[in-house]
Design an enzyme around this catalytic site. Structure first.
Site, PDB file in Angstrom:
ATOM      1  N   ARG A   1      54.065  42.116  39.637  1.00  0.00           N
ATOM      2  CA  ARG A   1      54.376  41.008  40.316  1.00  0.00           C
ATOM      3  C   ARG A   1      55.088  40.222  39.575  1.00  0.00           C
ATOM      4  NH1 ARG A   1      50.422  38.325  43.576  1.00  0.00           N
ATOM      5  NH2 ARG A   1      48.828  39.312  42.624  1.00  0.00           N
TER       6      ARG A   1
ATOM      7  N   ASP B   1      44.777  38.691  33.828  1.00  0.00           N
ATOM      8  CA  ASP B   1      45.043  37.238  33.550  1.00  0.00           C
ATOM      9  C   ASP B   1      44.100  36.274  34.352  1.00  0.00           C
ATOM     10  OD1 ASP B   1      46.758  36.785  31.343  1.00  0.00           O
ATOM     11  OD2 ASP B   1      47.711  35.266  32.549  1.00  0.00           O
TER      12      ASP B   1
ATOM     13  N   ASP C   1      50.632  43.482  32.045  1.00  0.00           N
ATOM     14  CA  ASP C   1      51.350  42.336  31.761  1.00  0.00           C
ATOM     15  C   ASP C   1      50.360  41.370  30.951  1.00  0.00           C
ATOM     16  OD1 ASP C   1      49.719  41.482  33.849  1.00  0.00           O
ATOM     17  OD2 ASP C   1      51.237  40.615  34.826  1.00  0.00           O
TER      18      ASP C   1
ATOM     19  N   GLY D   1      42.821  43.035  41.260  1.00  0.00           N
ATOM     20  CA  GLY D   1      43.227  44.172  41.656  1.00  0.00           C
ATOM     21  C   GLY D   1      42.412  45.427  40.831  1.00  0.00           C
TER      22      GLY D   1
ATOM     23  N   ARG E   1      39.390  38.931  44.584  1.00  0.00           N
ATOM     24  CA  ARG E   1      40.563  37.981  43.796  1.00  0.00           C
ATOM     25  C   ARG E   1      39.768  36.330  43.806  1.00  0.00           C
ATOM     26  NH1 ARG E   1      44.917  40.239  42.117  1.00  0.00           N
ATOM     27  NH2 ARG E   1      45.984  41.989  43.081  1.00  0.00           N
TER      28      ARG E   1
ATOM     29  N   ASP F   1      49.675  46.256  36.051  1.00  0.00           N
ATOM     30  CA  ASP F   1      50.950  45.717  35.798  1.00  0.00           C
ATOM     31  C   ASP F   1      51.175  45.782  34.359  1.00  0.00           C
ATOM     32  OD1 ASP F   1      51.190  45.260  38.414  1.00  0.00           O
ATOM     33  OD2 ASP F   1      50.564  42.880  38.220  1.00  0.00           O
TER      34      ASP F   1
ATOM     35  N   THR G   1      44.666  45.818  33.864  1.00  0.00           N
ATOM     36  CA  THR G   1      45.753  45.732  35.029  1.00  0.00           C
ATOM     37  C   THR G   1      46.980  46.691  35.104  1.00  0.00           C
ATOM     38  OG1 THR G   1      47.544  44.502  36.022  1.00  0.00           O
ATOM     39  CG2 THR G   1      47.168  43.820  33.682  1.00  0.00           C
TER      40      THR G   1
END
Ligand code: F6P
Length: 341
Positions: free
Chosen positions: A170, A102, A128, A10, A71, A126, A124
């Site tokens: 997510r 990741d 994460d 993304g 992706r 996110d 990201t």
């Protein structure tokens, strides 16, 4: 050396800044850099673009990625893996810088294991990715979500409503956490915590009693009763559920309207929070990591990922950088719930 660079997964603000960091540092050291289009897809198809320093200069302030992204998982099949290795050879690459989350980094590690010389850069919204204190994209995306929540506050306040804002994230709830704390939500739901309906109802009722409205932030990955049962949602190339159909915010708004007896609305910020200019923090972090990746390549330190540790950018192995996602920790959760209404 001839160095390839790609952006996968993304998009998020800061990708252009990272590419700029790679290109400027590498070319200053006498290397050349070529861009692969649309993430790992570009390695499968051999599609590239020239990277012009003057064009990149001002792209530091632009969201998205000039290289395009996808992706695509090239190692899903052995044929894909062989195509990547062939492109690597045919393009005369000495090294590849893979910028991504990741999934992109896991593919980078696989290429490295198969003999390709790869360096990774984590990104990201996110936030994460393990082994890095922060990922670029997160600060920008969360800042947009905070602004969105503040806008919703005006309407919630004027109409005496409860509004639920669903944000991305997510597996990890960093974006919801930041939005909830910085945007002063009355209650925030993260994937890391089991759904506590009583706590949510209590906070919402208390807020409505005190000020006439309430704001709730929910991560798209929050474990509320999903519209779709586990395993029903479509999956992407890396096996992740596509969450957009789960409907966390409408579910919560519906539940709150029934159980708290207040008029409720929901809003899903979705991809709006992934675009737009990177914040100062993200511009600097992305630039530093991009330049560090070029340094790792120049030093022959392959199989490494450039990460932020404290105020230093350092290289760590792929194995250390990826694996389980970095989840919100207990001290952060304690801080978040300190501000529940
Ligand atoms: O890149 C991570 C992420 O932003 C997640 O938070 C979200 O679930 C996902 O991307 C959405 O992906 P897509 O853009 O493919 O719909």
């Amino acid at each position: 050396m001839k160095i390839g660079v790609l952006t996968g997964g993304g998009d998020c603000p800061g990708l252009n800044a990272a590419v700029r960091g790679v290109v400027y540092r590498a070319t200053r050291q006498g290397h050349s850099v070529v861009g692969f289009l649309d993430g790992w897809k570009g390695l499968l198809d051999g599609r590239t673009m020239e990277l012009d320093r003057s064009r990149l200069q001002t792209l530091i302030g632009k969201g998205g990625t000039l290289l395009g992204s996808s992706r695509t998982n090239p190692f899903k099949t052995e044929e894909g893996a062989q195509r990547v290795l062939t492109t690597f050879r045919e393009k005369g690459l000495d090294a590849l810088v893979a910028i991504g989350g990741d999934d992109t980094l896991t593919a980078g590690r696989e290429l490295h294991r198969r003999g390709g010389r790869v360096v990774g850069v984590p990104k990201t919204m996110d936030n994460d990715v393990n082994a890095t204190d922060w990922t670029f994209g997160f600060d920008s995306a969360s800042s947009v979500a905070v602004e969105a929540l503040e806008r919703l506050r005006d309407t919630a306040d004027s109409h005496h409503r409860v509004i639920v804002l669903e944000v991305m994230g997510r597996h990890a709830g960093w974006v919801a956490l930041a939005t909830g704390i910085a945007g002063a939500a009355d209650y925030t739901l993260l994937p890391e915590e089991p759904f506590q309906e009583e706590d949510l109802l209590l906070s919402v009722k208390r807020a409505v009693q005190q000020k006439g409205y309430a704001l709730v932030v929910a991560s798209e990955g929050a474990q509320v009763s999903p519209k779709l049962k586990a395993g029903e949602a479509a999956k992407d190339d890396f096996g992740h559920e596509i969450l957009r159909e789960k409907g966390v915010a409408p579910f919560l708004a519906d539940l709150l309207e029934k159980k708290a007896g207040v008029e409720c609305r929901s809003a899903v910020i979705g991809h709006i929070q992934r675009g737009g200019p990177p914040t100062l923090f993200d511009r600097l972090l992305a630039t530093r990591l991009g330049a560090k990746a070029a340094d790792l390549v120049a030093a022959g330190e392959f199989g490494m990922v450039a990460v932020l540790r404290g105020d230093q950018v350092v290289g760590v192995s792929f194995d250390e950088a990826i694996g389980a996602p970095k989840l919100v920790t207990q001290p952060w959760l304690d801080l978040l719930h300190t501000f529940d209404s």
